[in-house]
Design a protein around this motif. Structure first.
Motif, PDB file in Angstrom:
ATOM      1  N   TRP A   1       0.836  -1.197   0.000  1.00  0.00           N
ATOM      2  CA  TRP A   1       0.000   0.000   0.000  1.00  0.00           C
ATOM      3  C   TRP A   1       0.877   1.256   0.000  1.00  0.00           C
ATOM      4  CZ3 TRP A   1      -1.075   4.555   2.254  1.00  0.00           C
ATOM      5  CH2 TRP A   1      -2.297   5.150   1.947  1.00  0.00           C
ATOM      6  N   ALA A   2       1.930   1.247   0.811  1.00  0.00           N
ATOM      7  CA  ALA A   2       2.849   2.392   0.859  1.00  0.00           C
ATOM      8  C   ALA A   2       3.531   2.585  -0.499  1.00  0.00           C
ATOM      9  CB  ALA A   2       3.879   2.199   1.966  1.00  0.00           C
ATOM     10  N   ASP A   3       3.915   1.495  -1.154  1.00  0.00           N
ATOM     11  CA  ASP A   3       4.508   1.589  -2.492  1.00  0.00           C
ATOM     12  C   ASP A   3       3.511   2.173  -3.487  1.00  0.00           C
ATOM     13  OD1 ASP A   3       6.878   0.499  -1.575  1.00  0.00           O
ATOM     14  OD2 ASP A   3       6.477  -1.507  -2.384  1.00  0.00           O
ATOM     15  N   ALA A   4       2.257   1.727  -3.423  1.00  0.00           N
ATOM     16  CA  ALA A   4       1.224   2.237  -4.326  1.00  0.00           C
ATOM     17  C   ALA A   4       0.973   3.723  -4.071  1.00  0.00           C
ATOM     18  CB  ALA A   4      -0.070   1.448  -4.163  1.00  0.00           C
ATOM     19  N   ASP A   5       0.945   4.109  -2.825  1.00  0.00           N
ATOM     20  CA  ASP A   5       0.743   5.517  -2.476  1.00  0.00           C
ATOM     21  C   ASP A   5       1.896   6.371  -3.018  1.00  0.00           C
ATOM     22  OD1 ASP A   5      -0.786   7.570  -1.095  1.00  0.00           O
ATOM     23  OD2 ASP A   5       0.881   7.619   0.349  1.00  0.00           O
ATOM     24  N   TYR A   6       3.107   5.858  -2.922  1.00  0.00           N
ATOM     25  CA  TYR A   6       4.274   6.570  -3.461  1.00  0.00           C
ATOM     26  C   TYR A   6       4.185   6.681  -4.985  1.00  0.00           C
ATOM     27  CZ  TYR A   6       9.020   7.633  -4.865  1.00  0.00           C
ATOM     28  OH  TYR A   6      10.119   8.211  -5.460  1.00  0.00           O
ATOM     29  N   GLN A   7       3.807   5.592  -5.652  1.00  0.00           N
ATOM     30  CA  GLN A   7       3.683   5.631  -7.115  1.00  0.00           C
ATOM     31  C   GLN A   7       2.576   6.588  -7.546  1.00  0.00           C
ATOM     32  OE1 GLN A   7       5.735   4.423  -9.426  1.00  0.00           O
ATOM     33  NE2 GLN A   7       7.011   3.674  -7.756  1.00  0.00           N
ATOM     34  N   ARG A   8       1.502   6.665  -6.769  1.00  0.00           N
ATOM     35  CA  ARG A   8       0.442   7.629  -7.068  1.00  0.00           C
ATOM     36  C   ARG A   8       0.990   9.043  -6.981  1.00  0.00           C
ATOM     37  NH1 ARG A   8      -2.557  11.456  -5.374  1.00  0.00           N
ATOM     38  NH2 ARG A   8      -4.694  11.716  -6.053  1.00  0.00           N
ATOM     39  N   TRP A   9       1.785   9.293  -5.933  1.00  0.00           N
ATOM     40  CA  TRP A   9       2.414  10.608  -5.770  1.00  0.00           C
ATOM     41  C   TRP A   9       3.315  10.912  -6.972  1.00  0.00           C
ATOM     42  CZ3 TRP A   9       7.636  11.916  -4.961  1.00  0.00           C
ATOM     43  CH2 TRP A   9       7.855  13.249  -4.606  1.00  0.00           C
ATOM     44  N   CYS A  10       4.103   9.919  -7.408  1.00  0.00           N
ATOM     45  CA  CYS A  10       4.968  10.105  -8.581  1.00  0.00           C
ATOM     46  C   CYS A  10       4.142  10.416  -9.824  1.00  0.00           C
ATOM     47  CB  CYS A  10       5.816   8.850  -8.827  1.00  0.00           C
ATOM     48  SG  CYS A  10       7.105   8.569  -7.602  1.00  0.00           S
ATOM     49  N   LEU A  11       3.014   9.745  -9.964  1.00  0.00           N
ATOM     50  CA  LEU A  11       2.133   9.994 -11.098  1.00  0.00           C
ATOM     51  C   LEU A  11       1.600  11.427 -11.069  1.00  0.00           C
ATOM     52  CD1 LEU A  11       0.716   8.689 -13.571  1.00  0.00           C
ATOM     53  CD2 LEU A  11      -1.158   8.119 -12.030  1.00  0.00           C
ATOM     54  N   VAL A  12       1.216  11.889  -9.908  1.00  0.00           N
ATOM     55  CA  VAL A  12       0.728  13.265  -9.765  1.00  0.00           C
ATOM     56  C   VAL A  12       1.832  14.255 -10.138  1.00  0.00           C
ATOM     57  CG1 VAL A  12       0.008  14.986  -8.053  1.00  0.00           C
ATOM     58  CG2 VAL A  12      -1.108  12.751  -8.131  1.00  0.00           C
ATOM     59  N   ILE A  13       3.047  14.012  -9.678  1.00  0.00           N
ATOM     60  CA  ILE A  13       4.172  14.900 -10.004  1.00  0.00           C
ATOM     61  C   ILE A  13       4.413  14.904 -11.516  1.00  0.00           C
ATOM     62  CG2 ILE A  13       6.660  15.238  -9.734  1.00  0.00           C
ATOM     63  CD1 ILE A  13       4.936  15.960  -7.256  1.00  0.00           C
ATOM     64  N   GLN A  14       4.388  13.721 -12.140  1.00  0.00           N
ATOM     65  CA  GLN A  14       4.565  13.636 -13.594  1.00  0.00           C
ATOM     66  C   GLN A  14       3.480  14.441 -14.311  1.00  0.00           C
ATOM     67  OE1 GLN A  14       6.746  12.255 -15.676  1.00  0.00           O
ATOM     68  NE2 GLN A  14       8.038  11.188 -14.224  1.00  0.00           N
TER      69      GLN A  14
END
Length: 102
Positions: free
Chosen positions: A66-79
């Motif tokens: 879940w923490a990894d998914a939350d981080y990837q979501r954050w990366c997606l938002v930044i992109q």
């Protein structure tokens, strides 16, 4: 005076390549997030059938994913923001991260 386009409205080859790389990076992050969400959904189903220490161990695995998914979501938002996309409601619709478990 140098211009950023070879003619009005026509992007240079380097500009096209930059746009392709930005889109590719966005796709890679989205793909990672989709994979993590699928793993979370699978684990969520497994958790509903377990109890005791087995559930606790699986819940710990779930929390890490879940923490990894939350981080990837954050990366997606930044992109997305780097591309000028500032409204992210679509991200939550396209990539619904399951809730945390206890």
């Amino acid at each position: 005076m140098p211009s950023s386009s070879s003619s009005i409205g026509t992007p240079l080859a380097v500009e096209v390549e930059i746009r392709r790389e930005k889109a590719s990076a966005l796709r890679r992050v989205g793909d990672k997030l989709e994979t993590l969400i699928a793993q979370l959904v699978k684990l969520q189903g497994e958790l509903s059938t377990l109890s005791g220490w087995q559930r606790a161990k699986k819940a710990e695995e779930y929390q890490k994913l879940w923490a990894d998914a939350d981080y990837q979501r954050w990366c997606l938002v930044i992109q997305r923001e780097s591309l000028g996309l500032f409204h992210h409601a679509e991200v939550d619709l396209m990539y619904p991260i399951p809730p945390k478990v206890k």
